[in-house]
Structure formats: structure tokens, C-alpha cells
Motif scaffolding. Sequence first.
Motif, PDB file in Angstrom:
ATOM      1  N   THR A  24       0.626  -1.235   0.228  1.00 42.34           N
ATOM      2  CA  THR A  24      -0.565   0.084   0.194  1.00 42.34           C
ATOM      3  C   THR A  24       1.454   0.848  -0.051  1.00 42.34           C
ATOM      4  O   THR A  24       2.106   1.162   0.267  1.00 42.34           O
ATOM      5  N   ALA A  25       0.344   2.112  -0.357  1.00 43.81           N
ATOM      6  CA  ALA A  25       1.065   3.510   0.024  1.00 43.81           C
ATOM      7  C   ALA A  25       1.933   3.852   1.341  1.00 43.81           C
ATOM      8  O   ALA A  25       2.950   5.195   1.637  1.00 43.81           O
ATOM      9  N   LEU A  26       1.437   3.119   2.803  1.00 42.74           N
ATOM     10  CA  LEU A  26       2.031   3.191   3.503  1.00 42.74           C
ATOM     11  C   LEU A  26       2.667   2.606   3.644  1.00 42.74           C
ATOM     12  O   LEU A  26       3.160   1.534   4.343  1.00 42.74           O
ATOM     13  N   ASP A  27       4.166   3.122   2.982  1.00 39.21           N
ATOM     14  CA  ASP A  27       5.529   2.517   3.300  1.00 39.21           C
ATOM     15  C   ASP A  27       6.205   2.683   4.170  1.00 39.21           C
ATOM     16  O   ASP A  27       5.707   3.253   5.736  1.00 39.21           O
ATOM     17  N   ARG A  28       7.238   2.546   4.421  1.00 37.19           N
ATOM     18  CA  ARG A  28       8.538   3.026   5.375  1.00 37.19           C
ATOM     19  C   ARG A  28       8.607   4.331   5.637  1.00 37.19           C
ATOM     20  O   ARG A  28       9.008   4.969   7.301  1.00 37.19           O
ATOM     21  N   SER A  29       8.338   5.722   5.077  1.00 33.38           N
ATOM     22  CA  SER A  29       8.448   6.710   5.217  1.00 33.38           C
ATOM     23  C   SER A  29       7.629   7.272   6.888  1.00 33.38           C
ATOM     24  O   SER A  29       7.007   8.088   6.744  1.00 33.38           O
ATOM     25  N   VAL A  30       6.183   6.377   6.401  1.00 30.03           N
ATOM     26  CA  VAL A  30       4.675   6.319   7.197  1.00 30.03           C
ATOM     27  C   VAL A  30       4.997   5.429   8.806  1.00 30.03           C
ATOM     28  O   VAL A  30       4.996   6.287  10.016  1.00 30.03           O
ATOM     29  N   TRP A  31       6.262   4.515   8.452  1.00 31.49           N
ATOM     30  CA  TRP A  31       6.180   3.890  10.144  1.00 31.49           C
ATOM     31  C   TRP A  31       7.417   3.795  10.252  1.00 31.49           C
ATOM     32  O   TRP A  31       7.590   3.983  11.810  1.00 31.49           O
ATOM     33  N   GLN A  32       8.355   5.108   9.908  1.00 33.52           N
ATOM     34  CA  GLN A  32       9.718   5.647  10.949  1.00 33.52           C
ATOM     35  C   GLN A  32       8.765   6.436  11.822  1.00 33.52           C
ATOM     36  O   GLN A  32       9.616   6.740  12.769  1.00 33.52           O
ATOM     37  N   PRO A  33       7.882   7.679  11.326  1.00 37.07           N
ATOM     38  CA  PRO A  33       7.559   8.004  12.446  1.00 37.07           C
ATOM     39  C   PRO A  33       6.993   7.231  14.091  1.00 37.07           C
ATOM     40  O   PRO A  33       6.840   7.671  14.625  1.00 37.07           O
ATOM     41  N   VAL A  34       6.238   6.505  13.180  1.00 35.65           N
ATOM     42  CA  VAL A  34       5.236   5.929  13.741  1.00 35.65           C
ATOM     43  C   VAL A  34       6.379   4.720  15.115  1.00 35.65           C
ATOM     44  O   VAL A  34       6.098   4.802  16.266  1.00 35.65           O
ATOM     45  N   GLU A  35       7.499   3.912  14.772  1.00 40.12           N
ATOM     46  CA  GLU A  35       8.498   4.147  15.693  1.00 40.12           C
ATOM     47  C   GLU A  35       8.923   4.675  16.863  1.00 40.12           C
ATOM     48  O   GLU A  35       8.598   4.249  17.745  1.00 40.12           O
ATOM     49  N   GLY A  36       8.904   5.964  16.481  1.00 42.59           N
ATOM     50  CA  GLY A  36       9.799   6.995  17.373  1.00 42.59           C
ATOM     51  C   GLY A  36       8.589   6.985  18.681  1.00 42.59           C
ATOM     52  O   GLY A  36       8.584   7.441  19.558  1.00 42.59           O
ATOM     53  N   LEU A  37       7.147   7.087  17.945  1.00 46.83           N
ATOM     54  CA  LEU A  37       5.851   7.567  18.896  1.00 46.83           C
ATOM     55  C   LEU A  37       5.944   6.471  19.419  1.00 46.83           C
ATOM     56  O   LEU A  37       5.392   6.471  20.800  1.00 46.83           O
ATOM     57  N   VAL A  38       6.220   5.317  19.224  1.00 45.11           N
ATOM     58  CA  VAL A  38       5.600   3.987  20.019  1.00 45.11           C
ATOM     59  C   VAL A  38       6.524   3.963  20.887  1.00 45.11           C
ATOM     60  O   VAL A  38       6.695   3.606  22.459  1.00 45.11           O
ATOM     61  N   TYR A  39       7.751   3.910  20.565  1.00 40.62           N
ATOM     62  CA  TYR A  39       9.007   4.191  21.725  1.00 40.62           C
ATOM     63  C   TYR A  39       9.563   5.115  22.817  1.00 40.62           C
ATOM     64  O   TYR A  39       9.700   5.193  23.656  1.00 40.62           O
ATOM     65  N   TYR A  40       9.341   6.659  22.379  1.00 45.67           N
ATOM     66  CA  TYR A  40       9.070   7.009  22.823  1.00 45.67           C
ATOM     67  C   TYR A  40       8.360   7.612  23.608  1.00 45.67           C
ATOM     68  O   TYR A  40       8.158   8.186  25.052  1.00 45.67           O
ATOM     69  N   LEU A  41       7.038   7.536  23.883  1.00 53.56           N
ATOM     70  CA  LEU A  41       5.486   7.802  24.610  1.00 53.56           C
ATOM     71  C   LEU A  41       4.661   6.216  24.707  1.00 53.56           C
ATOM     72  O   LEU A  41       4.485   6.184  25.916  1.00 53.56           O
ATOM     73  N   PHE A  42       4.624   5.123  23.471  1.00 55.58           N
ATOM     74  CA  PHE A  42       3.434   4.078  23.986  1.00 55.58           C
ATOM     75  C   PHE A  42       4.103   2.949  24.771  1.00 55.58           C
ATOM     76  O   PHE A  42       3.223   2.937  26.057  1.00 55.58           O
ATOM     77  N   PHE A  43       5.192   3.163  24.918  1.00 49.41           N
ATOM     78  CA  PHE A  43       5.866   1.632  25.144  1.00 49.41           C
ATOM     79  C   PHE A  43       6.368   2.028  26.779  1.00 49.41           C
ATOM     80  O   PHE A  43       5.950   1.302  27.494  1.00 49.41           O
ATOM     81  N   PRO A  44       6.484   3.163  27.031  1.00 52.59           N
ATOM     82  CA  PRO A  44       6.728   3.801  28.655  1.00 52.59           C
ATOM     83  C   PRO A  44       5.559   3.860  29.287  1.00 52.59           C
ATOM     84  O   PRO A  44       5.794   3.100  30.204  1.00 52.59           O
ATOM     85  N   VAL A  45       4.860   4.241  28.754  1.00 59.62           N
ATOM     86  CA  VAL A  45       3.450   3.970  29.447  1.00 59.62           C
ATOM     87  C   VAL A  45       3.047   3.035  30.047  1.00 59.62           C
ATOM     88  O   VAL A  45       2.757   2.384  30.372  1.00 59.62           O
ATOM     89  N   LEU A  46       3.652   2.200  28.652  1.00 56.52           N
ATOM     90  CA  LEU A  46       2.806   0.571  28.970  1.00 56.52           C
ATOM     91  C   LEU A  46       3.798  -0.461  30.191  1.00 56.52           C
ATOM     92  O   LEU A  46       3.000  -0.689  30.924  1.00 56.52           O
ATOM     93  N   LEU A  47       4.858   0.022  29.431  1.00 55.75           N
ATOM     94  CA  LEU A  47       5.775  -0.454  31.198  1.00 55.75           C
ATOM     95  C   LEU A  47       5.308   0.417  32.059  1.00 55.75           C
ATOM     96  O   LEU A  47       5.406  -0.724  33.458  1.00 55.75           O
ATOM     97  N   PHE A  48       4.699   1.981  32.125  1.00 56.01           N
ATOM     98  CA  PHE A  48       5.007   1.721  33.823  1.00 56.01           C
ATOM     99  C   PHE A  48       3.650   1.028  34.004  1.00 56.01           C
ATOM    100  O   PHE A  48       3.411   1.156  35.340  1.00 56.01           O
ATOM    101  N   GLN A  49       2.135   1.046  33.519  1.00 57.49           N
ATOM    102  CA  GLN A  49       1.645   1.155  34.238  1.00 57.49           C
ATOM    103  C   GLN A  49       1.632  -0.706  33.938  1.00 57.49           C
ATOM    104  O   GLN A  49       1.479  -1.467  35.485  1.00 57.49           O
ATOM    105  N   SER A  50       2.536  -1.112  33.795  1.00 59.33           N
ATOM    106  CA  SER A  50       2.791  -2.847  33.809  1.00 59.33           C
ATOM    107  C   SER A  50       3.275  -2.614  34.992  1.00 59.33           C
ATOM    108  O   SER A  50       2.905  -3.820  35.439  1.00 59.33           O
ATOM    109  N   ILE A  51       4.251  -2.521  35.519  1.00 59.12           N
ATOM    110  CA  ILE A  51       4.753  -2.623  36.473  1.00 59.12           C
ATOM    111  C   ILE A  51       4.322  -2.205  37.945  1.00 59.12           C
ATOM    112  O   ILE A  51       4.001  -2.351  39.423  1.00 59.12           O
TER     113      ILE A  51
END
Length: 301
Positions: A24-51
Motif C-alpha cells: 500500500t502507500a503506507l510505506d517506510r516513510s509512514v512507519w518510521q515516525p510511528v516507531e518514534g511515537l511507540v518508543y518515546y511515548l506508547f511503550f513507556p506508558v505501557l511499561l509503567f502501567q504494567s509494573i
Amino acid sequence: MNYAQLLLPDFSLILCGYLVCRYTALDRSVWQPVEGLVYYLFFPVLLFQSIVTSPVDVRATSGLIAAGMLSGLMGIALAYSLPHWPWVGKHLDARDHAASAQVAFRFNSFIGLALAERLAGAQGLLLIAVLIGVCVPLFNVAAVWPMARHSQLNFARELLRNPLIIATASGLSANLLGLRIPEWALPTVGRIGAASLALGLMAAGASLQLGLLTRGKALSASVLAIRHLAQPLLAFAMARLFGLDAVQTTALLAFSALPTASTCYVLAARMGYNGPYVAGLVTLSTLLGVLSLPFALGVLR
């Protein structure tokens, strides 16, 4: 228990990310910013909540905690020592090893929680939560260390800057102090955590290049063998050594045989390492869980 059905959602999200990125048109140029969002915000929130939501009763579960941490430390030592194995070391790429060593000892905590509840009800769920609470800080530090060291970065600075480590340390501190997430914030935090899992797995699929696994066959086979064979055997030995009861043994064996964490890919990619290679290992580990979980809970138990 149908382990394939339990692991299907994770594998399906990886596959979905791969297909969306490739066709699809959602190529790597779309997913690289998603990785940053997950790494810097979403995953930290998930880890904090889990612990924070995993109560740690050290007195009642001291044997289980000791067994889980000792078997985990042995897994870390095995992963770190791969370059020194005479029949493996000469075939390893140093940077790929630094990025993929974490695959050998990290774990998918949400599969673990789902599995524990089905196996041993509320007690099993609590025991897995305890293991997650005490092992996540150790394993996250162990995941960052070889990459920081190989890149000749200041390890202490990398730890202080790493959002996963910050979230882990904050969550553990809050847990030990008896602090909890306010009730009004739980729905929002829970939705962010759920989004992190879906986006993290899809991002791993979007970056997936299985062809890269053929160039590091020895490394791939070694880290996956530690994750899916050595870790269950070590957990079995620790359960016998510490005299764990039946439910604690079940929890420890389930914990030891889980697929690796989907955050392995995001961490490697954001620290400048070979993300597509690690994404392939995450995918293979998810598939191998269909074999290691029955081995641990059927044969060893």
C-alpha cells in the motif's frame, strides 16, 4: 490448550504490518515516525502501567523471585557469551549480536499474563505479574548495555536517556512506594498501552526482511535456542533447586517459554542497529512459542 491460537493475534499483527508496508502507500516513510511515537511515548506508558499494577509480595514469593531472576541472569550470560563460543563466535557480526542478544532473554509479558490466567487462574496471574515486575528492570538494562557498549556510548547516559529504562525505574519506584495510577486515568493509560502493542508489532512487520536472517544463521539459531530451549530448562532446574510448589513451578515455566518481547525491534531500531534483522527474530520467536510453551508446560512440568 491451543498455544497457536494464543499466539495468533501477535503474529497476525506482524503480518498485517508487513503487507500494509509492502503493498500500500503506507510505506517506510509512514512507519518510521510511528516507531518514534511507540518508543518515546506508547511503550513507556505501557511499561509503567504494567509494573505499577503488578503487586510485588517479596516475602510470599521470595523463592519464585529468586528462581526467575537467577534463570534470567543465566540466560543473559549465555546471550552475552555467544561471541566466545568457538563454534559460533567466528560466524557472528558484532553489531547484529549487540542488537539481538536481548531476544534471548526478554519476553512478551502480555502473552504471559493471558497464559497464566488460563493455566492457574488468579493465583497464576499474580505470580506472573510478580515475575514481570522484578524482571523487567533487569532485562531492560541488560538489553541496552551491549548496544551502548558496542557503539562506544556512555552506558550511564544511555540508561538515563532511554525512555524504556526511565519508565521501568519510575514504575518500580511507584510500586515499592505503594503509589497507584488514579482510577480516572486508568482507561486512558490502558488504551495507550493497547495501542502500543498493536503499533509495535505492526511496525516490526513493516520493517521485516526475512532474507537478512540467512546471513546470520548461527546468531539467529543461537539466540532463539537460548530463548526457547535453554530458558525453559534453566527454569525447570531453578524450580527444583528452590523447591517451588506446583503453581509457582507452572508460572515460572510459562514465563521462561514465552516468545520474546516485541519491543526488541523498536529498541534496536531507535538505537541505530539492524532493526529489520531483529524484527525477523521477533517473528520467528512468536512462531517458536507454539513449540516452547508445550515443551515447558507439557514435557517439563
